[in-house]
Design an enzyme around this catalytic site. Structure first.
Site, PDB file in Angstrom:
ATOM      1  N   LEU A   1       0.816  -1.211   0.000  1.00 39.37           N
ATOM      2  CA  LEU A   1       0.000   0.000   0.000  1.00 39.37           C
ATOM      3  C   LEU A   1       0.854   1.267   0.000  1.00 39.37           C
ATOM      4  CD1 LEU A   1      -2.853   1.195   0.171  1.00 39.37           C
ATOM      5  CD2 LEU A   1      -2.644   1.110   2.677  1.00 39.37           C
ATOM      6  N   ASP A   2       0.621   2.116  -1.013  1.00 41.31           N
ATOM      7  CA  ASP A   2       1.274   3.418  -1.142  1.00 41.31           C
ATOM      8  C   ASP A   2       2.797   3.328  -1.156  1.00 41.31           C
ATOM      9  OD1 ASP A   2      -1.197   4.749  -1.179  1.00 41.31           O
ATOM     10  OD2 ASP A   2      -1.275   4.805   1.006  1.00 41.31           O
ATOM     11  N   GLU A   3       3.342   2.229  -1.637  1.00 41.13           N
ATOM     12  CA  GLU A   3       4.791   2.065  -1.695  1.00 41.13           C
ATOM     13  C   GLU A   3       5.283   1.698  -3.095  1.00 41.13           C
ATOM     14  OE1 GLU A   3       6.403  -0.434   1.327  1.00 41.13           O
ATOM     15  OE2 GLU A   3       5.274   0.513   2.950  1.00 41.13           O
TER      16      GLU A   3
END
Length: 283
Positions: A226-228
């Site tokens: 997530l969000d990486e």
């Protein structure tokens, strides 16, 4: 011979001496004129990346014939596309309008080389906005027991409508690992960026309470982490103690819209290359 066409060639291969000479030689053999050329050798991965814009009077098939043996020799992944061709794009959204409105406005104004085939949302709130721009809008109740069906519909549309890019324009749902993998390298998300990193509800209120001095946004590829995902574009703006929460939100949304639009432009113009966990950007 035909009237002159403008092409963009992208190439990704193991690094070795003589690649630029070989590619420009192939362009010359096709009687092409190079109008833009950018290249990068990655020390981290040992790969070579290249983006070339070429004007040529030959048919595309003739140009491709001169490139195929070269690509095989270089063990290269490559694409050939028309400069300025609008990339077919599907947008996922929720309730926030700023990113969706900006993308649709830029498309209509000719500022983004995309063709939005539709908007899929987990709320009906943005239907009037999509209707104003003449864009197909479909809303779904994305709940734990319906999420799999929604994601299957996303993939069906991607395949049936030749979608090349999926944009999460403040879509407030976490995509499943399966969908992330199916859309690897062709789905872009936008995320607010703060120091320190605030997660969960009301990040701008958290930022206000901590007295942040910088706010910003990051556009990145979607991955199961997530969000990486690999970062495509980032922007920041200075803020201070005088701004209340609504003012911080407004400043943040400005960064989100411009950051996402730039990431979409770079992708649509074939200026983004994946180099392991990071990106190579030819701006």
């Amino acid at each position: 011979m035909t009237t002159s066409s403008h092409w963009v060639l992208t190439l990704d291969c193991p690094d070795r001496p003589g690649i630029v000479h070989a590619v420009t030689g192939a362009v010359a053999a096709a009687q092409g004129n190079i109008t833009e050329l950018q290249q990068f050798s990655s020390i981290d991965t040992g790969r070579f990346f290249m983006r070339v814009q070429v004007q040529t009077g030959f048919e595309r098939s003739s140009f491709e014939e001169s490139l195929r043996p070269l690509a095989a020799y270089l063990q290269a992944s490559w694409t050939l596309d028309e400069v300025g061709r609008r990339r077919r794009t599907l947008i996922l959204a929720s309730k926030a309008a700023h990113c969706l409105n900006d993308l649709l406005f830029r498309q209509r104004s000719g500022l983004l080389p995309i063709e939005v085939v539709g908007v899929m949302a987990n709320h009906p709130d943005l239907r009037p906005l999509a209707t104003f721009y003449g864009i197909d809008f479909r809303d779904y109740a994305v709940l734990p027991d319906t999420k799999a069906a929604f994601e299957a519909e996303v993939l069906r549309r991607v395949e049936d409508e030749d979608v090349e890019l999926v944009v999460l324009a403040r879509y407030m749902q976490i995509l499943s690992p399966g969908l992330c993998e199916a859309l690897a390298g062709r789905a872009i998300n936008i995320h607010h960026s703060f120091l320190p990193g605030f997660k969960g509800a009301n990040p701008y209120r958290q930022a206000h309470e901590r007295g942040v001095k910088l706010i910003g946004a990051t556009a990145h590829f979607v991955t199961p982490d997530l969000d990486e995902g690999p970062i495509i574009e980032q922007n920041v703006a200075r803020v201070d103690h005088s701004l209340d929460v609504p003012q911080l939100v407004a400043r943040g949304q400005e960064q989100e819209t411009r950051t996402l639009a730039e990431a979409v432009r770079l992708y649509a113009e074939r200026r983004v290359f994946l180099d392991g966990p990071r990106t190579v950007i030819f701006s």
